[in-house]
Motif scaffolding. Structure first.
Motif, short mmCIF file in Angstrom:
data_model
loop_
_atom_site.label_atom_id
_atom_site.label_comp_id
_atom_site.label_asym_id
_atom_site.label_seq_id
_atom_site.Cartn_x
_atom_site.Cartn_y
_atom_site.Cartn_z
N LEU A 110 1.99 -30.77 19.38
CA LEU A 110 3.30 -30.73 18.26
C LEU A 110 3.38 -32.12 17.79
CD1 LEU A 110 4.35 -27.40 18.67
CD2 LEU A 110 2.45 -28.03 17.91
N ALA A 111 3.22 -33.31 18.00
CA ALA A 111 4.09 -34.84 17.46
C ALA A 111 3.41 -34.57 15.95
CB ALA A 111 2.84 -35.55 18.51
N HIS A 112 4.65 -35.86 15.52
CA HIS A 112 4.74 -35.93 14.08
C HIS A 112 5.41 -37.57 14.17
CE1 HIS A 112 2.90 -32.44 12.91
NE2 HIS A 112 3.98 -31.78 13.34
N GLY A 113 5.09 -38.00 13.14
CA GLY A 113 5.87 -38.93 13.05
C GLY A 113 6.01 -40.78 14.14
N PHE A 114 4.07 -40.45 14.74
CA PHE A 114 3.96 -41.52 15.50
C PHE A 114 3.22 -43.04 14.58
CE2 PHE A 114 0.92 -38.49 14.92
CZ PHE A 114 -0.65 -38.83 15.19
N SER A 115 3.35 -44.02 14.82
CA SER A 115 2.30 -45.34 15.03
C SER A 115 1.23 -44.97 14.52
CB SER A 115 3.23 -46.48 15.27
OG SER A 115 2.60 -47.61 14.50
N THR A 116 -0.04 -44.97 13.52
CA THR A 116 -1.48 -45.02 13.61
C THR A 116 -1.49 -46.93 13.45
OG1 THR A 116 -1.25 -45.10 11.02
CG2 THR A 116 -0.82 -43.48 12.83
#
Length: 434
Positions: free
Chosen positions: A220-226
């Motif tokens: 449930l991870a969100h907003g991480f760098s791609t």
């Protein structure tokens, strides 16, 4: 991210997903393959210790792992995951359904032929497997063409299947080298090309790509760098093709450079994994996901082994140790980790997503306690380390003990999967037309 919520376990299904029987037949074949592989690995553990990787029985057990277990399971998972990751239906469900039987007959016949090194069987069943894998690649690539999703995940998955077609072609040429003399002169180059394209170009590319979808979903991870993802793809391509050029040009320095780029690729992926976990909403990371993250560092060690062996004695036992460590430590461990999440979800969706007539609808966590993966992983990694170190030092008893521990861990994993599947109920579901 493109995933569609489909139940309490996350978005592994949507309205465009194929019928349950299509991915599940492949996955069941893969789990049975894991079971047979574990038994065969235990039986062959003593022979493994004597460092004879081209013995027919060892070639057979290797392909039991790659074709009978990993690839079969992965094919089913790709049919399911592609539809939710790329928001597309399969281009042809009917072909995917029938292609399973061609693949299953081909793999069983091919591995049986390998045990006895029966050349007509190798040619006949090898051709069947080749045909079915070309068909699988065509189905996936023609399906992906319709997606509007852009970015590294699509690049990785599409490239992985192009590489699989090339790996299969190399395998076909290997078989033909038994009867076509000119091909016999490049047998070693074809063999290495087949291994590099299959282990690195297919399995690694596929894991790298789908991990960018699965790890955030299961944590449930969100907003991480791609921002690192395109670089990971570029480094992976450079590593693969520089390695292959080095093999065919017989330039050892290129093989070393390819190995170093492979390490950079995997370190980059490891840093991305760390960024994803830092942005997770789920407070506690479950054992299968911890294992999937840790496995990428085993892959880095495997690449380091490739570089060191290129500089070292380069004996067959050392090469066998490196390939085994990479294939089992990275590919097998990651596939087993994701299986703890994917298999229960598909079973839950089939049996309970529409509710039950009486009583309370069970949750996915009621079907399997994923923390029970921990002792399986510990035993598997312990066995792998003992086997790899013993193989490098040509210490036969150590290889035997390590292989036996890995075999026990895989058997334990299969037992847990069988409890989730409930084979008697599943066999009726697979016989039903959906």
């Amino acid at each position: 991210m493109g995933m569609v919520p489909g139940g309490p376990g996350g978005g592994l299904s949507n309205s465009q997903s194929p019928p349950f029987t299509v991915p599940m037949r492949y996955m069941l074949f893969g789990i049975v393959g894991f079971l047979v592989f574990a038994v065969d690995l235990a039986l062959q553990s003593e022979q493994l210790g004597h460092g004879m990787p081209l013995e027919p029985s060892l070639v057979a057990v290797t392909h039991m792992l790659t074709l009978g277990s990993l690839l079969a399971f992965v094919m089913g998972a790709v049919y399911q995951l592609s539809t939710v990751a790329f928001l597309i239906p399969l281009s042809t469900v009917t072909s995917a359904r029938w292609n399973f039987w061609v693949y299953a007959v081909g793999v069983i016949g091919l591995i049986s032929s390998m045990i006895r090194w029966w050349i007509p069987g190798l040619v006949l069943f090898g051709s069947l497997v080749t045909l079915s894998l070309y068909a699988y690649v065509a189905i996936v690539l023609t399906s992906i063409r319709k997606t509007t999703v852009k970015g590294p995940v699509v690049w990785f998955v599409a490239s992985a299947h192009v590489n699989l077609a090339l790996a299969v072609t190399a395998a076909l040429l290997l078989i033909l080298s038994f009867v076509v003399v000119p091909l016999n002169h490049v047998f070693q180059e074809l063999l290495v090309t087949h291994i590099v394209l299959a282990a690195g170009g297919f399995f690694t590319f596929l894991i790298l790509g789908f991990s960018y979808k699965l790890l955030p979903m299961f944590t449930l991870a969100h907003g991480f760098s791609t921002k690192r993802q395109p670089w990971t793809f570029a480094f992976a391509q450079i590593a693969l093709w520089v390695l292959l050029i080095g093999v065919w040009a017989h330039v050892e320095m290129l093989i070393v450079v390819g190995g170093l780029f492979g390490m950079v690729t995997l370190v980059n992926q490891g840093l991305d994994f760390r960024g994803i976990l830092q942005k997770r909403l789920r407070r506690r990371t479950e054992t299968p996901m911890t294992t999937a993250v840790a496995a990428v560092w085993l892959a880095v060690v495997g690449m380091l082994g490739l570089v060191l062996v290129t500089f070292g004695t380069r004996g067959l036992p050392q090469w066998q140790g490196v390939v085994t460590f990479y294939l089992m430590g990275w590919v097998t461990l990651t596939v087993m980790s994701y299986a703890y999440k994917i298999v229960p979800f598909l079973i839950w969706t089939k049996r309970f997503s529409r509710g039950v007539e009486k009583g309370k609808t069970p949750l996915i966590k009621d079907m399997i306690n994923v923390e029970r993966a921990r002792p399986v992983v510990v035993m598997f990694v312990l066995g792998l380390i003992i086997m790899a170190v013993s193989s490098a030092w040509q210490f036969a008893p150590g290889v035997t003990v390590g292989a036996a521990l890995c075999a026990l861990a895989v058997l334990w994993f299969c037992t847990q999967m069988v409890k989730v599947l409930q084979i008697r109920k599943l066999s009726k579901e697979l016989m039903t037309r959906d």
